[in-house]
Design a protein around this motif. Structure first.
Motif, PDB file in Angstrom:
ATOM      1  N   PRO A  10       0.800  -1.219   0.000  1.00 56.85           N
ATOM      2  CA  PRO A  10       0.000   0.000   0.000  1.00 56.85           C
ATOM      3  C   PRO A  10       0.839   1.278   0.000  1.00 56.85           C
ATOM      4  N   SER A  11       2.090   1.194   0.411  1.00 57.59           N
ATOM      5  CA  SER A  11       2.934   2.399   0.418  1.00 57.59           C
ATOM      6  C   SER A  11       3.267   2.861  -0.998  1.00 57.59           C
ATOM      7  N   GLN A  12       2.998   2.032  -1.987  1.00 55.40           N
ATOM      8  CA  GLN A  12       3.244   2.399  -3.378  1.00 55.40           C
ATOM      9  C   GLN A  12       2.125   3.269  -3.959  1.00 55.40           C
ATOM     10  N   TYR A  13       1.085   3.508  -3.184  1.00 58.63           N
ATOM     11  CA  TYR A  13      -0.075   4.272  -3.644  1.00 58.63           C
ATOM     12  C   TYR A  13      -0.295   5.465  -2.735  1.00 58.63           C
ATOM     13  N   SER A  14      -0.735   6.569  -3.289  1.00 56.33           N
ATOM     14  CA  SER A  14      -1.010   7.741  -2.462  1.00 56.33           C
ATOM     15  C   SER A  14      -2.322   7.569  -1.689  1.00 56.33           C
ATOM     16  N   ALA A  15      -3.249   6.771  -2.212  1.00 53.15           N
ATOM     17  CA  ALA A  15      -4.508   6.491  -1.518  1.00 53.15           C
ATOM     18  C   ALA A  15      -5.114   5.214  -2.069  1.00 53.15           C
ATOM     19  N   ILE A  31      -9.979  -2.838   3.294  1.00 46.72           N
ATOM     20  CA  ILE A  31      -8.521  -2.895   3.274  1.00 46.72           C
ATOM     21  C   ILE A  31      -8.041  -1.892   4.319  1.00 46.72           C
ATOM     22  N   PRO A  32      -7.166  -2.307   5.220  1.00 47.55           N
ATOM     23  CA  PRO A  32      -6.679  -1.373   6.236  1.00 47.55           C
ATOM     24  C   PRO A  32      -6.117  -0.096   5.595  1.00 47.55           C
ATOM     25  N   GLY A  33      -6.565   1.043   6.098  1.00 46.13           N
ATOM     26  CA  GLY A  33      -6.095   2.323   5.593  1.00 46.13           C
ATOM     27  C   GLY A  33      -6.871   2.862   4.404  1.00 46.13           C
ATOM     28  N   ALA A  34      -7.796   2.095   3.881  1.00 48.07           N
ATOM     29  CA  ALA A  34      -8.579   2.547   2.721  1.00 48.07           C
ATOM     30  C   ALA A  34      -9.526   3.672   3.121  1.00 48.07           C
ATOM     31  N   VAL A  35      -9.784   4.560   2.166  1.00 49.70           N
ATOM     32  CA  VAL A  35     -10.729   5.656   2.349  1.00 49.70           C
ATOM     33  C   VAL A  35     -12.032   5.251   1.664  1.00 49.70           C
ATOM     34  N   ASN A  36     -13.150   5.442   2.349  1.00 51.97           N
ATOM     35  CA  ASN A  36     -14.448   5.084   1.774  1.00 51.97           C
ATOM     36  C   ASN A  36     -15.047   6.272   1.033  1.00 51.97           C
ATOM     37  N   CYS A  37     -15.224   6.137  -0.274  1.00 50.43           N
ATOM     38  CA  CYS A  37     -15.921   7.105  -1.129  1.00 50.43           C
ATOM     39  C   CYS A  37     -17.016   6.333  -1.840  1.00 50.43           C
ATOM     40  N   PRO A  38     -18.129   6.081  -1.154  1.00 43.32           N
ATOM     41  CA  PRO A  38     -19.166   5.211  -1.722  1.00 43.32           C
ATOM     42  C   PRO A  38     -19.835   5.801  -2.954  1.00 43.32           C
ATOM     43  N   VAL A  39     -20.035   4.964  -3.956  1.00 42.55           N
ATOM     44  CA  VAL A  39     -20.758   5.398  -5.155  1.00 42.55           C
ATOM     45  C   VAL A  39     -22.260   5.186  -4.981  1.00 42.55           C
ATOM     46  N   LEU A  40     -22.657   4.411  -3.986  1.00 38.51           N
ATOM     47  CA  LEU A  40     -24.054   4.256  -3.580  1.00 38.51           C
ATOM     48  C   LEU A  40     -24.089   4.317  -2.061  1.00 38.51           C
ATOM     49  N   ASN A  41     -24.996   5.109  -1.488  1.00 34.57           N
ATOM     50  CA  ASN A  41     -25.155   5.042  -0.039  1.00 34.57           C
ATOM     51  C   ASN A  41     -26.015   3.811   0.280  1.00 34.57           C
ATOM     52  N   ASP A  42     -26.225   3.549   1.550  1.00 35.29           N
ATOM     53  CA  ASP A  42     -26.960   2.332   1.932  1.00 35.29           C
ATOM     54  C   ASP A  42     -28.389   2.316   1.398  1.00 35.29           C
ATOM     55  N   GLU A  43     -29.049   3.468   1.411  1.00 38.55           N
ATOM     56  CA  GLU A  43     -30.436   3.532   0.924  1.00 38.55           C
ATOM     57  C   GLU A  43     -30.495   3.313  -0.591  1.00 38.55           C
TER      58      GLU A  43
END
Length: 94
Positions: free
Chosen positions: A29-34, A49-61
């Motif tokens: 993962p250190s090879q990627y900025s995010a 994945i540990p350290g991943a940022v969640n940018c959901p393309v669908l919310n739960d609803e």
């Protein structure tokens, strides 16, 4: 990572897709900025994945709506899902 659509997978007994090839992939993962995880917030809470940022393309609803639609009319659900995902990606980028 490789294209998972060409990798064999098998149905997990509890309905999950189990892909032993993907499970064995190692990466630094250190090879990627995010690392961005686009799954819904509830899916992200279940597994990530540990350290991943969640940018959901669908919310739960939205995910529930498209899933319910899919049971009745898969084509319409895909159209609706694509429309919602496209709008949400645009909002993330802005």
């Amino acid at each position: 990572l490789t294209n998972s659509s060409k990798m064999p997978s098998k149905k997990h007994p509890h309905g999950k897709v189990s892909n032993p090839v993907l499970r064995s992939v190692t990466w630094d993962p250190s090879q990627y900025s995010a690392v961005i995880d686009v799954r819904s917030p509830s899916e992200f809470q279940l597994d990530r994945i540990p350290g991943a940022v969640n940018c959901p393309v669908l919310n739960d609803e939205e995910r529930a709506l498209v899933g319910t639609m899919y049971k009745r009319n898969p084509f319409e659900a895909r159209k609706t899902g694509a429309s919602i995902v496209s709008r949400n990606i645009a909002n993330i980028i802005e």
